[in-house]
Design an enzyme around this catalytic site. Structure first.
Site, short mmCIF file in Angstrom:
data_model
loop_
_atom_site.label_atom_id
_atom_site.label_comp_id
_atom_site.label_asym_id
_atom_site.label_seq_id
_atom_site.Cartn_x
_atom_site.Cartn_y
_atom_site.Cartn_z
N GLN A 263 13.52 53.78 63.79
CA GLN A 263 14.74 54.30 63.16
C GLN A 263 14.74 55.81 63.00
O GLN A 263 15.77 56.41 62.70
CB GLN A 263 14.97 53.63 61.80
CG GLN A 263 15.35 52.16 61.92
CD GLN A 263 15.59 51.55 60.57
OE1 GLN A 263 14.66 51.14 59.91
NE2 GLN A 263 16.85 51.53 60.13
N GLY B 105 13.57 49.75 53.10
CA GLY B 105 12.63 49.65 54.21
C GLY B 105 13.06 50.49 55.38
O GLY B 105 14.24 50.86 55.50
N HIS C 200 13.15 41.97 58.60
CA HIS C 200 14.13 42.94 59.12
C HIS C 200 13.42 44.09 59.86
O HIS C 200 13.83 44.47 60.97
CB HIS C 200 14.96 43.45 57.93
CG HIS C 200 15.99 44.46 58.27
ND1 HIS C 200 17.34 44.22 58.09
CD2 HIS C 200 15.89 45.73 58.75
CE1 HIS C 200 18.01 45.30 58.47
NE2 HIS C 200 17.17 46.23 58.86
N GLU C 201 12.36 44.63 59.25
CA GLU C 201 11.68 45.79 59.86
C GLU C 201 10.90 45.39 61.11
O GLU C 201 10.83 46.16 62.08
CB GLU C 201 10.75 46.48 58.85
CG GLU C 201 11.41 46.98 57.56
CD GLU C 201 12.71 47.74 57.78
OE1 GLU C 201 12.89 48.37 58.83
OE2 GLU C 201 13.56 47.69 56.87
N HIS D 36 13.17 45.21 64.00
CA HIS D 36 13.44 46.55 64.57
C HIS D 36 12.42 46.89 65.66
O HIS D 36 12.75 47.51 66.66
CB HIS D 36 13.34 47.63 63.49
CG HIS D 36 14.62 47.90 62.77
ND1 HIS D 36 15.77 48.32 63.41
CD2 HIS D 36 14.95 47.83 61.44
CE1 HIS D 36 16.73 48.49 62.51
NE2 HIS D 36 16.27 48.20 61.32
N CYS E 8 21.44 47.82 56.71
CA CYS E 8 20.46 48.58 57.49
C CYS E 8 20.88 50.04 57.50
O CYS E 8 22.05 50.35 57.71
CB CYS E 8 20.44 48.03 58.92
SG CYS E 8 19.31 48.90 60.01
N LEU E 9 19.92 50.93 57.29
CA LEU E 9 20.24 52.37 57.28
C LEU E 9 20.78 52.84 58.62
O LEU E 9 21.50 53.84 58.69
CB LEU E 9 19.01 53.19 56.89
CG LEU E 9 18.51 53.05 55.44
CD1 LEU E 9 17.26 53.89 55.22
CD2 LEU E 9 19.59 53.42 54.44
CO CO Z 1 17.25 48.19 59.50
#
Ligand code: CO
Length: 166
Positions: A49, A44, A131-132, A135, A89-90
């Protein structure tokens, strides 16, 4: 593919704004988000991001084209159950922690086609939605790690952060 904003960079704490119109620019952002997610083997990604403070997410829990979700202005209508799941998380490379969150969610939002949808999700997809959407509100999964575990990840977070502030 775009550069991913990393923990320690201030953008990640910005509050993303709703998308008003699905313009060509918005479609291009989705394409860039998809490329960036796949290139980094993520499940995701939120627009913030890649440095774009708009309420847009992409999720793909399997890597198969048919399972790709691209959503604008998502809102969680309800939560149910509770499950512990290892999260990463990226934007926070190398940090993974078990986190307890609701198991199922009902999400409402707009697909990139413009269609308004309401969908129920569980498993990885439910986790990714939460999670997204966090963000979009400037929140990161590490914010929810219990204090006794924060002690262990703090040195890693510090090292990541230090690299961002030059
Ligand atoms: Co993330």
């Amino acid at each position: 593919m775009r550069k991913i904003v990393i923990y320690g960079e201030p953008d990640l704490r910005d509050i993303s704004e709703e998308v008003k119109n699905i313009t060509g620019k918005v479609q291009k952002i989705f394409d860039d988000m998809i490329d960036t997610m796949y290139s980094n083997s993520g499940v995701g990604l939120s627009a913030i991001q890649i440095g774009i403070p708009l309420r847009m997410l992409v999720i793909n829990s399997t890597g198969e084209k048919k399972d790709l979700i691209c959503m604008l202005n998502p809102v969680i209508l309800s939560f149910s159950g509770s499950v512990v799941f290892r999260e990463g998380c990226l934007s926070i490379p190398g940090v993974f922690e078990k986190l307890k969150r609701p198991e199922r969610v009902v999400v409402e939002g707009i697909l990139r086609s413009g269609k308004k949808v309401r969908m129920e999700a569980d498993g990885i997809v439910a986790r990714a939605f939460q999670h997204e959407i966090d963000h979009m509100d400037g929140k990161l999964f590490v914010d929810f790690v219990p204090v006794y575990r924060k002690i262990f990840i703090f040195p890693k977070l510090y090292r990541i952060k230090k690299k961002q502030i030059k």
